[in-house]
Design a protein around this motif. Structure first.
Motif, PDB file in Angstrom:
ATOM      1  N   THR A  77       0.863  -1.172   0.000  1.00 19.42           N
ATOM      2  CA  THR A  77       0.000   0.000   0.000  1.00 19.42           C
ATOM      3  C   THR A  77       0.901   1.225   0.000  1.00 19.42           C
ATOM      4  OG1 THR A  77      -1.552  -1.259   1.362  1.00 19.42           O
ATOM      5  CG2 THR A  77      -1.979   1.091   1.095  1.00 19.42           C
ATOM      6  N   LEU A  78       1.164   1.777  -1.160  1.00 14.93           N
ATOM      7  CA  LEU A  78       2.112   2.883  -1.285  1.00 14.93           C
ATOM      8  C   LEU A  78       1.828   3.998  -0.294  1.00 14.93           C
ATOM      9  CD1 LEU A  78       4.384   4.406  -2.813  1.00 14.93           C
ATOM     10  CD2 LEU A  78       2.626   5.208  -4.403  1.00 14.93           C
ATOM     11  N   LEU A  79       0.565   4.284  -0.078  1.00 15.38           N
ATOM     12  CA  LEU A  79       0.175   5.430   0.742  1.00 15.38           C
ATOM     13  C   LEU A  79      -0.450   5.003   2.063  1.00 15.38           C
ATOM     14  CD1 LEU A  79      -1.267   7.237  -2.336  1.00 15.38           C
ATOM     15  CD2 LEU A  79       0.872   7.790  -1.189  1.00 15.38           C
ATOM     16  N   GLY A  80      -0.161   3.782   2.487  1.00 12.98           N
ATOM     17  CA  GLY A  80      -0.703   3.282   3.737  1.00 12.98           C
ATOM     18  C   GLY A  80       0.347   2.528   4.524  1.00 12.98           C
ATOM     19  N   VAL A  81      -0.110   1.744   5.486  1.00 17.45           N
ATOM     20  CA  VAL A  81       0.777   0.974   6.358  1.00 17.45           C
ATOM     21  C   VAL A  81       0.432  -0.500   6.230  1.00 17.45           C
ATOM     22  CG1 VAL A  81       1.450   0.532   8.755  1.00 17.45           C
ATOM     23  CG2 VAL A  81       1.087   2.886   7.974  1.00 17.45           C
ATOM     24  N   ASP A  82       1.454  -1.323   5.982  1.00 20.03           N
ATOM     25  CA  ASP A  82       1.284  -2.768   5.870  1.00 20.03           C
ATOM     26  C   ASP A  82       2.077  -3.457   6.980  1.00 20.03           C
ATOM     27  OD1 ASP A  82      -0.176  -2.403   3.457  1.00 20.03           O
ATOM     28  OD2 ASP A  82       1.695  -2.262   2.347  1.00 20.03           O
ATOM     29  N   VAL A  83       1.751  -4.743   7.232  1.00 19.87           N
ATOM     30  CA  VAL A  83       2.436  -5.506   8.272  1.00 19.87           C
ATOM     31  C   VAL A  83       2.862  -6.852   7.699  1.00 19.87           C
ATOM     32  CG1 VAL A  83       2.301  -6.464  10.603  1.00 19.87           C
ATOM     33  CG2 VAL A  83       0.984  -4.405  10.031  1.00 19.87           C
ATOM     34  N   ILE A  84       4.118  -7.228   7.960  1.00 15.22           N
ATOM     35  CA  ILE A  84       4.612  -8.518   7.508  1.00 15.22           C
ATOM     36  C   ILE A  84       5.234  -9.264   8.683  1.00 15.22           C
ATOM     37  CG2 ILE A  84       5.035  -7.715   5.158  1.00 15.22           C
ATOM     38  CD1 ILE A  84       7.964  -7.502   5.770  1.00 15.22           C
ATOM     39  N   GLN A  85       5.293 -10.564   8.562  1.00 13.43           N
ATOM     40  CA  GLN A  85       5.964 -11.408   9.548  1.00 13.43           C
ATOM     41  C   GLN A  85       6.532 -12.613   8.821  1.00 13.43           C
ATOM     42  OE1 GLN A  85       3.587 -12.671  12.924  1.00 13.43           O
ATOM     43  NE2 GLN A  85       5.416 -13.003  14.177  1.00 13.43           N
ATOM     44  N   GLU A  86       7.805 -12.941   9.114  1.00  7.01           N
ATOM     45  CA  GLU A  86       8.517 -13.999   8.421  1.00  7.01           C
ATOM     46  C   GLU A  86       8.416 -13.808   6.899  1.00  7.01           C
ATOM     47  OE1 GLU A  86       7.689 -17.928   9.837  1.00  7.01           O
ATOM     48  OE2 GLU A  86       7.529 -17.267  11.911  1.00  7.01           O
ATOM     49  N   GLN A  87       8.486 -12.518   6.506  1.00 12.62           N
ATOM     50  CA  GLN A  87       8.465 -12.102   5.106  1.00 12.62           C
ATOM     51  C   GLN A  87       7.165 -12.470   4.382  1.00 12.62           C
ATOM     52  OE1 GLN A  87      12.127 -12.767   2.944  1.00 12.62           O
ATOM     53  NE2 GLN A  87      13.396 -12.446   4.762  1.00 12.62           N
ATOM     54  N   ASP A  88       6.111 -12.676   5.150  1.00 13.45           N
ATOM     55  CA  ASP A  88       4.775 -12.880   4.591  1.00 13.45           C
ATOM     56  C   ASP A  88       3.896 -11.692   4.958  1.00 13.45           C
ATOM     57  OD1 ASP A  88       5.221 -15.370   3.409  1.00 13.45           O
ATOM     58  OD2 ASP A  88       4.795 -16.444   5.280  1.00 13.45           O
ATOM     59  N   LEU A  89       3.052 -11.276   4.016  1.00 12.43           N
ATOM     60  CA  LEU A  89       2.141 -10.163   4.252  1.00 12.43           C
ATOM     61  C   LEU A  89       0.973 -10.642   5.104  1.00 12.43           C
ATOM     62  CD1 LEU A  89       1.495  -7.183   3.448  1.00 12.43           C
ATOM     63  CD2 LEU A  89       0.193  -8.107   1.538  1.00 12.43           C
ATOM     64  N   ILE A  90       0.750 -10.000   6.267  1.00 10.39           N
ATOM     65  CA  ILE A  90      -0.351 -10.419   7.137  1.00 10.39           C
ATOM     66  C   ILE A  90      -1.421  -9.346   7.311  1.00 10.39           C
ATOM     67  CG2 ILE A  90       1.106 -12.067   8.382  1.00 10.39           C
ATOM     68  CD1 ILE A  90       1.195 -10.084  10.702  1.00 10.39           C
ATOM     69  N   ALA A  91      -1.142  -8.106   6.888  1.00 17.73           N
ATOM     70  CA  ALA A  91      -2.156  -7.045   6.967  1.00 17.73           C
ATOM     71  C   ALA A  91      -1.788  -5.948   5.984  1.00 17.73           C
ATOM     72  CB  ALA A  91      -2.253  -6.471   8.382  1.00 17.73           C
ATOM     73  N   THR A  92      -2.790  -5.428   5.270  1.00 18.74           N
ATOM     74  CA  THR A  92      -2.551  -4.358   4.308  1.00 18.74           C
ATOM     75  C   THR A  92      -3.404  -3.141   4.650  1.00 18.74           C
ATOM     76  OG1 THR A  92      -4.279  -5.155   2.802  1.00 18.74           O
ATOM     77  CG2 THR A  92      -2.059  -6.003   2.481  1.00 18.74           C
ATOM     78  N   ASP A  93      -2.841  -1.957   4.388  1.00 18.60           N
ATOM     79  CA  ASP A  93      -3.558  -0.690   4.571  1.00 18.60           C
ATOM     80  C   ASP A  93      -4.262  -0.659   5.918  1.00 18.60           C
ATOM     81  OD1 ASP A  93      -4.170   1.835   3.789  1.00 18.60           O
ATOM     82  OD2 ASP A  93      -5.837   1.275   2.490  1.00 18.60           O
ATOM     83  N   ILE A  94      -3.520  -0.969   6.966  1.00 15.02           N
ATOM     84  CA  ILE A  94      -4.085  -1.141   8.297  1.00 15.02           C
ATOM     85  C   ILE A  94      -4.374   0.202   8.949  1.00 15.02           C
ATOM     86  CG2 ILE A  94      -1.852  -1.215   9.496  1.00 15.02           C
ATOM     87  CD1 ILE A  94      -2.999  -3.602  11.111  1.00 15.02           C
ATOM     88  N   THR A  95      -5.423   0.264   9.752  1.00 13.91           N
ATOM     89  CA  THR A  95      -5.771   1.485  10.471  1.00 13.91           C
ATOM     90  C   THR A  95      -5.039   1.527  11.807  1.00 13.91           C
ATOM     91  OG1 THR A  95      -7.647   0.542  11.683  1.00 13.91           O
ATOM     92  CG2 THR A  95      -8.082   1.386   9.455  1.00 13.91           C
TER      93      THR A  95
END
Length: 380
Positions: free
Chosen positions: A256-274
């Motif tokens: 999400t270029l203009l948001g916040v994402d979360v990864i763990q063990e190099q896997d995406l677990i949340a995108t555009d999180i509030t």
């Protein structure tokens, strides 16, 4: 002594969608949606920070403003001589901003100080063009326009110079805005809407934000390789910006270029999180994996040197405090740092104690096994 007539206007919903990943407040129903998601309005707080700089000069200043949350409440709460020139509707709208600007100018103010984002600047510009001095207090999610001070306190410092009769040069600055409907889909499309006359105190007033991606792909690859090489199993929160977007691209993950994402063990677990979602995730993570603190990867936003306070409102003071300064990874190219012309990075979280705690020298990853120390300053 003749009073300095300060026109003062606040867009009370500016930036309200930032912490809940709505990327702004423009558009029908966006403010209501943001409030429903738990967002809080902060533009009056940022306007207050600017006015607090002027408290030693209260006897010299008359504040001409708009009713209730469009300026009156904040000015009166600080004890300024306050006169309401325009009665706004409820809820307020862009039409109120435009009508209020014209009413304030008709009263013979010396300068218009307004709090908002790029949409607010467009509304102001539609009434004044380049014929009247203005200065913006940054309170929006996206600040591309050159009519804003670097921080709220910096806006107050500029007005202070005018009140104390220091020589202040005026210059024309571009009013820029982007399409928020595209912005929410990760597309940055900026457009110039005009220019306005602003005090050109370079240490206090920002340049027009750069809109392009880093072009030096080899350097970005080196930066990404360094971060990836040091990644462990813990949670990594990836902030907004083109440099962090390149990191995600190297990981082969959606971003999400203009948001916040979360990864763990190099896997995406949340995108555009509030912000509320991120807080809940951190609470759960800390309960389960307290021995491995979460990491935050951020970069400079635009060309102004902000690491917090612009385009990443999801990273609230409580989020940053929970993560801790030692777990913040800043990435940037040396070219981008050089463009700051030795100005410090800025931490403008909205929490003065936290801003001070974040100030000082910080390590910035600028290549593979290549770091520099660079100063961070709290807002002026």
């Amino acid at each position: 002594m003749q009073s300095f007539k300060l026109g003062f206007l606040v867009n009370p919903i500016a930036g309200i969608g930032g912490s809940v990943a709505l990327k702004g407040s423009d558009g029908d129903g966006i403010a209501e949606q943001a409030l429903a998601l738990g967002a809080t309005a902060k533009s009056n707080y940022r306007a207050q920070q600017a006015l607090e700089v002027l408290l030693p000069y209260q006897e010299r200043i008359q504040v001409l403003t708009v009713s209730a949350d469009m300026g009156e409440t904040t000015a009166k709460s600080l004890g300024f001589d306050t006169q309401v020139i325009y009665q706004a509707t409820e809820p307020t709208s862009a039409i109120d901003t435009e009508n209020a600007v014209q009413a304030l100018i008709d009263e013979g103010i010396d300068i218009l100080l307004f709090a908002g984002g790029d949409g607010t600047a467009r509304n102001v510009c539609s009434q004044v063009g380049d014929s009247f001095p203005v200065l913006g207090i940054p309170a929006g999610c996206k600040i591309h326009s050159g009519v804003y001070a670097v921080t709220p306190k910096a806006a107050g410092r500029v007005i202070e110079k005018m009140v104390t009769n220091e020589l202040v040069t005026l210059t024309d600055a571009d009013v820029m805005d982007i399409d928020e409907s595209l912005f929410r889909d990760g597309v940055v499309k900026a457009k110039r809407y005009g220019e306005m006359s602003v005090p050109s105190e370079l240490q206090y007033v920002q340049a027009v934000k750069s809109g392009g991606k880093e072009s030096d792909e080899l350097v970005l690859q080196d930066i990404a390789a360094d971060v990836i090489n040091h990644m462990e199993e813990q949670l990594y929160i990836i902030g907004s910006g083109s440099t962090t977007a390149f990191l995600m691209e190297e990981l082969g993950l959606a971003n999400t270029l203009l948001g916040v994402d979360v990864i763990q063990e190099q896997d995406l677990i949340a995108t555009d999180i509030t912000e509320p979602q991120l807080w809940q995730m951190l609470e759960q993570y800390d309960d389960q994996q307290g021995e491995q603190p979460a990491k935050l990867v951020i970069t400079l936003i635009g060309g102004q040197g902000h690491i917090f306070g612009r385009g990443n409102q999801q990273l609230s003071p409580r989020i940053i405090q929970r993560i801790g300064k030692d777990n913040i990874i800043v990435i940037a190219t040396k070219t981008k740092l050089a463009q700051l012309n030795q100005r410090p990075l800025i931490a403008d979280t909205g929490d003065q104690v936290l801003d001070q705690a974040l100030s000082g020298l910080i390590k910035i990853t600028t290549g593979y096994n290549d770091q520099v120390l660079y100063p961070v300053a709290s807002p002026n």
